[in-house]
Structure formats: structure tokens, C-alpha cells
Design a protein around this motif. Sequence first.
Motif, mmCIF file in Angstrom:
data_model
loop_
_atom_site.group_PDB
_atom_site.id
_atom_site.type_symbol
_atom_site.label_atom_id
_atom_site.label_comp_id
_atom_site.label_asym_id
_atom_site.label_seq_id
_atom_site.Cartn_x
_atom_site.Cartn_y
_atom_site.Cartn_z
ATOM 1 N N THR A 59 0.838 -1.191 0.000
ATOM 2 C CA THR A 59 0.000 0.000 0.000
ATOM 3 C C THR A 59 0.873 1.241 0.000
ATOM 4 O O THR A 59 2.064 1.174 0.298
ATOM 5 C CB THR A 59 -0.916 0.020 1.255
ATOM 6 O OG1 THR A 59 -1.770 1.170 1.212
ATOM 7 C CG2 THR A 59 -0.099 0.064 2.532
ATOM 8 N N ASP A 60 0.267 2.382 -0.334
ATOM 9 C CA ASP A 60 0.950 3.657 -0.154
ATOM 10 C C ASP A 60 0.363 4.431 1.020
ATOM 11 O O ASP A 60 0.741 5.568 1.276
ATOM 12 C CB ASP A 60 0.893 4.506 -1.434
ATOM 13 C CG ASP A 60 -0.531 4.778 -1.898
ATOM 14 O OD1 ASP A 60 -1.485 4.324 -1.234
ATOM 15 O OD2 ASP A 60 -0.690 5.451 -2.934
ATOM 16 N N ASN A 61 -0.572 3.788 1.731
ATOM 17 C CA ASN A 61 -1.261 4.445 2.843
ATOM 18 C C ASN A 61 -1.081 3.632 4.124
ATOM 19 O O ASN A 61 -1.754 2.608 4.313
ATOM 20 C CB ASN A 61 -2.746 4.598 2.520
ATOM 21 C CG ASN A 61 -3.491 5.323 3.616
ATOM 22 O OD1 ASN A 61 -2.883 5.866 4.544
ATOM 23 N ND2 ASN A 61 -4.811 5.341 3.531
ATOM 24 N N PRO A 62 -0.205 4.043 5.027
ATOM 25 C CA PRO A 62 0.023 3.288 6.263
ATOM 26 C C PRO A 62 -1.236 3.083 7.097
ATOM 27 O O PRO A 62 -1.323 2.113 7.853
ATOM 28 C CB PRO A 62 1.046 4.148 7.016
ATOM 29 C CG PRO A 62 1.754 4.914 5.953
ATOM 30 C CD PRO A 62 0.712 5.199 4.912
ATOM 31 N N ALA A 63 -2.207 3.950 6.933
ATOM 32 C CA ALA A 63 -3.455 3.807 7.697
ATOM 33 C C ALA A 63 -4.187 2.516 7.348
ATOM 34 O O ALA A 63 -5.027 2.046 8.123
ATOM 35 C CB ALA A 63 -4.352 5.015 7.455
ATOM 36 N N ASP A 64 -3.878 1.929 6.187
ATOM 37 C CA ASP A 64 -4.501 0.654 5.806
ATOM 38 C C ASP A 64 -4.014 -0.508 6.674
ATOM 39 O O ASP A 64 -4.653 -1.556 6.703
ATOM 40 C CB ASP A 64 -4.159 0.303 4.341
ATOM 41 C CG ASP A 64 -4.757 1.277 3.342
ATOM 42 O OD1 ASP A 64 -5.706 1.985 3.701
ATOM 43 O OD2 ASP A 64 -4.242 1.326 2.210
ATOM 44 N N LEU A 65 -2.881 -0.335 7.347
ATOM 45 C CA LEU A 65 -2.179 -1.474 7.940
ATOM 46 C C LEU A 65 -2.366 -1.620 9.441
ATOM 47 O O LEU A 65 -2.269 -2.720 9.971
ATOM 48 C CB LEU A 65 -0.684 -1.369 7.629
ATOM 49 C CG LEU A 65 -0.330 -1.246 6.141
ATOM 50 C CD1 LEU A 65 1.166 -1.018 5.978
ATOM 51 C CD2 LEU A 65 -0.769 -2.490 5.373
ATOM 52 N N GLY A 66 -2.584 -0.527 10.144
ATOM 53 C CA GLY A 66 -2.741 -0.607 11.599
ATOM 54 C C GLY A 66 -1.418 -0.771 12.323
ATOM 55 O O GLY A 66 -0.337 -0.752 11.727
ATOM 56 N N GLU A 67 -1.508 -0.962 13.627
ATOM 57 C CA GLU A 67 -0.319 -1.016 14.472
ATOM 58 C C GLU A 67 0.522 -2.258 14.169
ATOM 59 O O GLU A 67 -0.010 -3.336 13.922
ATOM 60 C CB GLU A 67 -0.721 -0.997 15.950
ATOM 61 C CG GLU A 67 -1.377 0.313 16.362
ATOM 62 C CD GLU A 67 -1.776 0.338 17.828
ATOM 63 O OE1 GLU A 67 -1.553 -0.685 18.532
ATOM 64 O OE2 GLU A 67 -2.317 1.358 18.271
ATOM 65 N N GLN A 68 1.828 -2.071 14.223
ATOM 66 C CA GLN A 68 2.791 -3.115 13.884
ATOM 67 C C GLN A 68 3.656 -3.464 15.089
ATOM 68 O O GLN A 68 3.802 -2.679 16.022
ATOM 69 C CB GLN A 68 3.695 -2.631 12.752
ATOM 70 C CG GLN A 68 2.962 -2.205 11.499
ATOM 71 C CD GLN A 68 2.353 -3.356 10.746
ATOM 72 O OE1 GLN A 68 3.040 -4.333 10.432
ATOM 73 N NE2 GLN A 68 1.072 -3.266 10.433
ATOM 74 N N ASP A 69 4.255 -4.660 15.039
ATOM 75 C CA ASP A 69 5.278 -4.993 16.026
ATOM 76 C C ASP A 69 6.595 -4.297 15.699
ATOM 77 O O ASP A 69 7.278 -3.781 16.579
ATOM 78 C CB ASP A 69 5.495 -6.510 16.081
ATOM 79 C CG ASP A 69 4.250 -7.243 16.550
ATOM 80 O OD1 ASP A 69 3.721 -6.880 17.621
ATOM 81 O OD2 ASP A 69 3.806 -8.166 15.837
ATOM 82 N N PHE A 70 6.938 -4.293 14.395
ATOM 83 C CA PHE A 70 8.156 -3.632 13.937
ATOM 84 C C PHE A 70 7.855 -2.842 12.672
ATOM 85 O O PHE A 70 7.148 -3.326 11.793
ATOM 86 C CB PHE A 70 9.263 -4.649 13.632
ATOM 87 C CG PHE A 70 9.761 -5.405 14.829
ATOM 88 C CD1 PHE A 70 10.742 -4.864 15.647
ATOM 89 C CD2 PHE A 70 9.235 -6.647 15.147
ATOM 90 C CE1 PHE A 70 11.196 -5.559 16.756
ATOM 91 C CE2 PHE A 70 9.684 -7.352 16.249
ATOM 92 C CZ PHE A 70 10.665 -6.795 17.068
#
Length: 323
Positions: A59-70
Motif C-alpha cells: 500500500t501507499d497508505n500506512p493507515a490501511d495497515l494498523g499497528e505493527q510490532d516492527f
Amino acid sequence: MKIAIYGAGAIGGYIAALLTQSGEEVSVIARGPHLAAIKANGLALDMNGERIITHPVATDNPADLGEQDFVIVSLKAHSVPNVVDAMQPLLGEKTAVVTAVNGVPWWYFYKLPGEWENRKIESVDPGGKQWDGIGPERAIGCVVYPACEILEPGVVRHIDGNRFTLGESSGEKTERVRALSQAMINAGLKAPVRNIRDEIWVKLWGNLCFNPLSALTNATLDIVATDPGTRAVARNMMLEAQAIGEKLGVRFAIDVDKRIAGAAAVGAHTTSMLQDFTLGRPMEIDALVTAVQELGRITDVKTPTIDTVLPIVQLRGRIAGCY
């Protein structure tokens, strides 16, 4: 683990493909034709005469992904402040941000015992954008050694090397850095956990001088490191940098002449700064050179050779539209 690669170019794509293949939950933030190709056909990695096709979320939109471990940041250093705001949806309370970026990292003085603890470095983090927006407590250092290139959109070619040295700013072997190291090892990479500041200086020591001198002369690494004139300039820059590093508590495992000989032995390599200059891309002058000059000012170490070379390469970059 949920791992987002912010900047899935050559190095980021290499990491993403191997972590995806090994079974981690990987996403990549990319843009343009590269992103379109990954979405359409997967992320391809050419390595050891084979092509591996992987399918990370792209994606080009981090909001699509949610919180990450790393979140592994593999952008050029000068690009990172501009994505701090966009990165926020990825950052949870326990998210670690891995700085797989060349040069002096913005968090360098975090938890560094002594009079300079928690100093901010303006040349790589203007206005403290990363310090305030990411938080130094999230940072895990990473020194990148592999060489890779993008063959075409969606296709990364591995050229050489597989080591990514990791380390906490505190020097502790925390659970999170050990978990990341193990995930990368499981993916076929070398990921030792070391004293990260010493490791940063090992690579920076050469980048500081060989990159700008090559950009100024159009010479490959072997020539810069052996021509009597450029070798002498490089050596003086390295000695000035060594004095800064040692004042900051860094241990240099080899002497300057062995380091130069090691660079010469690499052969007719075109440095990253010369590649960027030739292709009209932004040059990493600040992270590799300006930041060392700034550290000299902070530690009261004189840097006459660095002070001479830096404005010349800055001007060359500005005239070419690359700085």
C-alpha cells in the motif's frame, strides 16, 4: 509478528521478500510503478540465480495497515522526516522502529551516558521531527551491508551481502531486538546484535569520505582509496571522524590505513552518492558528512578537512539539483 517495511526499494524489498517467504506477516509501503507492480504481480527477488515471488500486503497508505510490532524504515535518511506524520497509524505502544538508514541516526544520543545524553542532531532531524514524532525509545539501530538494486518495478536483484547488524541504543539485548534478530535469521539473513554505535561508525568511517570524494571526482572506490591525493584527503577526514567517535566512547577495531585498504580491495565500485549524483537523485550528504561535522561541533573536535570537503560537495549537489 507484524512487520511493515517503510520504503520497499532495493534494500527494503530484499528484506520484505525474505521475511514474507519465511512466514512473517509482512506489509510494504511503496509508491508509483513499483507499488503497482507489487500489487499486480507480487514482489520478485532475484537471488542466487533464482527468482522468488512473494506477496506481502502492499500500500501507499500506512493507515490501511494498523499497528505493527516492527516498522523497518529503509528510506534514504533525508526522506524520513517527511513521512513521520504518515507513519503514525503504524505506531502502537510497543512498536519498535528499526532505522535501516545510512549515516548518523537521529536517535544517536538517546541513552548515551555522559554530558551529551539526549542531544538532538539537527542535520539529520531538523526541528526534532523524528525524535518527537517517532520517539527514541522505539528505535532499534540497524547497519545495512547488502547491495541490491531494483531491476524494474516490482523486481529486486540481490547483488552481495546479507548482514544487517542490530542493536539497542542502550546496548541491552532486549527481548524485542532478540526477537527481530531471530526473525531475520529465520529468513536467511545474518542479524547479529552488537554495540550498535561501534557498528555505525565502522560503516560511517568510510562513507564519510569515500562518498563525497567520489561524487566530486567521478572516480570509483578503488581509485579514490589509492590515488595519493584523494587517499590523503580521505585519511585526514577519517582521522577527524575517529577523534569524534572516540570522544563519544566508540572503539575502532582497526586502524585507518587498514580501513582504507579494505575499501580499495572492494574494487571499481561506484559509491551510492556518485550513483545518486549521476542519476539526478537526492544525495545523502547530511547523514554521511554534515552530521559528522555537527558531532564535531558538539564534542569540540576540530574537523578542518571535513569542513573543506563538505561545502564543495554541497555546492556540487545544489547545482545539479541533487541536494
